[in-house]
Design a protein around this motif. Structure first.
Motif: not given
Length: 258
Positions: A129-157
């Motif tokens: 979500v892109e918002i503006e705070i005091e004339d500055t663009r701010v990009y908010i990222f909200n996520t939820h990673l896999d909880y079991y497969t390390p190789s997949l977590q690495k790719r998600q990161l």
């Protein structure tokens, strides 16, 4: 500007999906009482999020769902039941909104079999979500990673880091979510170091944030902010009133943006 930022996994449970005892009102009350300016939420299903949103007239729920709002996401019974989003909840107006798929397909049959046994095969997403705070663009990222497969977590990161680098060139970045990775996990440590190179730092909340029945000893829910923000207060919140609604603790930070 003073902001209260939070992240909270609300648990995709049958009781929440059916809104037992009007849990939507309980969650909405929590959001109002804690006065979040920006809250990243995970595991809110389509039906439940609409019920919570109905109680929050001054807030907006930004972001799509794992399987979208089309025919597949809303008509296929089992998909509709479990279709969940990573919403950014805020009073601030959005300039742009996008929900993207994280890598979620396994590369080996062995990983697929193990993931199926653990019920960890769902599509994972990140909301931006892109918002503006005091004339500055701010990009908010909200996520939820896999909880079991390390190789997949690495790719998600790796995917998250690539997206953050892209939008960091245009403004500031806030990142939050349920990473299913503890603070000392080598992958998470390396990810944190890469963000520090971009002057994006983790809020120092280290205490366990998920249910007692799980082995994890430290936080798996994290918030990252621009290094120039000043932390005024941070920690986890008392979830006694929401103990049947979530198996996580909310993580929060009160920051000054200048």
């Amino acid at each position: 500007m003073i902001l209260k930022i939070g992240t909270l996994n609300c648990q995709n449970s049958k009781e929440n999906r059916t809104n037992r005892n009007d849990r939507a009102r309980l969650l909405a009350r929590h959001i109002l009482e804690k006065r979040y300016d920006i809250l990243g939420m995970q595991e809110l299903t389509l039906g439940f999020s609409k019920k919570v949103d109905a109680y929050l007239k001054n807030y907006n729920f930004y972001g799509d769902y794992q399987y979208g709002r089309g025919l597949f996401g809303t008509r296929v019974p089992i998909i509709k039941t479990y279709n969940q989003g990573n919403h950014v909840v805020t009073k601030l107006p959005a300039l742009s909104i996008a929900t993207k798929s994280l890598p979620w397909l396994r590369y080996s049959l062995k990983e697929w079999i193990r993931a199926l046994k653990k019920g960890s095969v769902a599509r994972r997403i990140v909301t931006r979500v892109e918002i503006e705070i005091e004339d500055t663009r701010v990009y908010i990222f909200n996520t939820h990673l896999d909880y079991y497969t390390p190789s997949l977590q690495k790719r998600q990161l790796a995917y998250l880091l690539k997206q953050i680098k892209k939008y960091h060139a245009y403004g500031q970045v806030l990142l939050m979510g349920d990473f299913n990775l503890e603070t000392y996990n080598p992958m998470f440590v390396e990810f944190t170091k890469e963000l520090e190179k971009l002057d994006i730092v983790r809020i120092p909340v280290n205490e366990k944030t998920n249910a007692k029945k799980y082995r994890k000893k430290t936080a798996i829910d994290h918030i990252f902010i621009p290094k120039q923000y000043r932390i005024l207060e941070c920690g986890t919140l008392d979830m006694e009133n929401l103990q049947y609604l979530t198996d996580h603790k909310a993580v929060y930070a009160i920051v000054s943006t200048n």
